[in-house]
Design an enzyme around this catalytic site. Structure first.
Site, short mmCIF file in Angstrom:
data_model
loop_
_atom_site.label_atom_id
_atom_site.label_comp_id
_atom_site.label_asym_id
_atom_site.label_seq_id
_atom_site.Cartn_x
_atom_site.Cartn_y
_atom_site.Cartn_z
N ASN A 14 -1.36 7.86 13.90
CA ASN A 14 -0.77 7.57 12.53
C ASN A 14 0.47 8.75 12.27
O ASN A 14 0.00 9.59 12.14
CB ASN A 14 -1.84 7.55 11.41
CG ASN A 14 -1.40 6.88 10.09
OD1 ASN A 14 -2.01 7.11 9.03
ND2 ASN A 14 -0.31 6.16 10.08
N CYS A 75 -3.40 9.72 2.20
CA CYS A 75 -3.10 9.33 3.26
C CYS A 75 -4.31 10.13 4.00
O CYS A 75 -4.22 11.36 4.07
CB CYS A 75 -1.69 9.40 4.13
SG CYS A 75 -1.71 9.34 5.59
N ARG A 214 -0.75 -1.26 3.25
CA ARG A 214 0.36 -1.47 1.79
C ARG A 214 1.39 -0.45 2.20
O ARG A 214 1.38 0.75 2.68
CB ARG A 214 -0.33 -1.13 0.60
CG ARG A 214 0.50 -0.93 -0.60
CD ARG A 214 -0.58 -0.70 -1.88
NE ARG A 214 -0.91 0.65 -1.79
CZ ARG A 214 -1.53 1.12 -2.60
NH1 ARG A 214 -1.91 0.49 -3.61
NH2 ARG A 214 -2.06 2.41 -2.73
N CYS A 222 -5.63 4.22 10.35
CA CYS A 222 -5.30 4.38 8.70
C CYS A 222 -6.60 5.27 8.41
O CYS A 222 -7.83 4.62 8.32
CB CYS A 222 -5.13 3.23 8.02
SG CYS A 222 -5.32 3.41 6.27
N1 LIG Z 1 -2.00 5.90 6.64
C1 LIG Z 1 -3.09 6.18 5.63
C2 LIG Z 1 -2.61 5.70 4.19
C3 LIG Z 1 -1.30 5.66 3.67
C4 LIG Z 1 -1.36 5.04 2.25
C5 LIG Z 1 -1.60 3.65 2.31
N2 LIG Z 1 -0.47 2.81 2.78
C6 LIG Z 1 -1.31 3.12 0.72
O1 LIG Z 1 -0.46 2.65 0.14
O2 LIG Z 1 -2.42 3.45 -0.01
C7 LIG Z 1 -4.38 6.87 5.83
O3 LIG Z 1 -4.31 7.48 6.66
O4 LIG Z 1 -5.14 6.72 5.04
#
Ligand SMILES: N[C@@H](CCC[C@H](N)C(=O)O)C(=O)O
Length: 324
Positions: A14, A75, A214, A222
């Site tokens: 990621n 994140c 998102r 993620c």
């Molecule tokens: N890649 C992430 C999450 C990033 C934020 C997510 N897209 C959101 O909008 O909540 C992770 O590793 O947690």
């Protein structure tokens, strides 16, 4: 000219950029625009998000932006890497990083095959989301969401960012993307949006997770999705807190474990925190568009060490019949 030192990192592939906010940042700076340009995959860097950190050797306040310029409270994979950056800057073994009211404890963990790893302890998971994830209700546990038109049961939870989790028999990427896009489009049903993960059980304490994020789309991993998926899987299977789960994503393997404190589950996410390259970028150029100039230094040894783990994970997933 204001210069940004941009560290390209990844947690389970990621891709997250870690940027220390420079002192004297012009107040007119449009950070969302800078993020969109830095993350643009047609530009020189490209990423799944940017973690800014202010005062890493003091209060260590972190701000996360998705590639579409929206903000999130966490994140998880990025926090593994930002955490390593903060620990290196302080020459310490553990530190606390904050985002608004949320506190994250980051610690160095034992490395694997030359790959540095960190562990991040998060605030307790909440199945009673303070801001409804499904409109009008604070709880949604393993039930079909009629507006989605999917036969799968979904669970909504905050970790603290918003997630929708479904357990599946066999992972189907097309189905995940189609559900993720519907969640994105149905803003009346999902007022704050949500990261959507499908979980395929691989063994009693081993799962495969893939997430449509998102503000991003499909990613190779993620970290908050790993925690949310592990919490839902453990609750549904009656696995008590304290039993670690091995979580495989297309981009790598992480460990998730919970500590029960008075019925509230406090998660820890552990996995690689790989530094890929360091670049110097002009803030003004990065704000203007995605074709800014960069001066880059690559961390080839770290990249090569991770490639071995990546290969092993992909081979194991293929053996287990997971199509990614
Ligand atoms: N890649 C992430 C999450 C990033 C934020 C997510 N897209 C959101 O909008 O909540 C992770 O590793 O947690």
């Amino acid at each position: 000219m204001t210069t940004l030192d941009v560290l390209s990192t990844h947690g389970s592939r990621n891709d997250i950029l870690v940027v220390e906010l420079p002192e004297g940042l012009p107040i007119t700076t449009d950070l969302s625009r800078v993020v969109r340009n830095l993350c643009d995959r047609t530009g020189p860097l490209g990423a799944d998000g940017v973690y800014f950190v202010e005062d890493p050797t003091g209060a260590a306040e972190a701000l996360f932006y998705n590639p579409d310029g929206s903000r999130s409270s966490l994140c998880g994979n990025g926090m593994r890497c930002l955490g390593r950056y903060v620990l290196d800057r302080r020459a310490e073994e553990s530190a606390t990083v904050s985002t608004g009211p949320h506190r994250f404890l980051v610690e160095r963990a034992a490395g694997e095959g030359g790959v540095p790893r960190t562990a991040v302890s998060l605030p307790p998971v909440s199945f009673h989301a303070p801001e409804p994830i499904v409109a009008g209700v604070h709880e949604w546990f393993d039930e079909v969401i009629p507006a989605l038109g999917s036969p799968l049961g979904f669970t909504a939870l905050a970790v603290p960012n918003s997630h929708l989790i479904a357990i599946v028999d066999h992972y189907d990427e097309k189905e995940l993307v189609s559900v993720g896009r519907r969640v994105e489009a149905l803003t009346e049903t999902f007022p704050i949006g949500a990261n959507v993960s499908f979980v395929q059980p691989l063994g009693e304490h081993e799962i495969f997770v893939c997430t449509f994020e998102r503000g991003v789309g499909l990613t190779l991993s993620c970290g908050s999705g790993v925690i949310a998926s592990s919490a839902v899987y453990s609750k549904l299977r009656g696995i008590p807190a304290g039993i670690p789960l091995t979580v495989r994503n297309p981009g790598g393997v992480a460990k998730a474990v919970f500590r029960d404190e008075g019925g509230r589950w406090h998660p820890t996410l552990e996995g690689n925190a790989t530094f890929v390259s360091r670049a110097t970028v002009s803030l003004e150029e990065a704000e203007a568009g995605p074709d800014f100039a960069v001066d880059t230094e690559r961390f080839d040894e770290e990249i090569a060490a991770y490639a071995e783990l990546d290969r092993a994970n992909r081979a194991r997933l293929a053996e287990l019949g997971v199509t990614i």
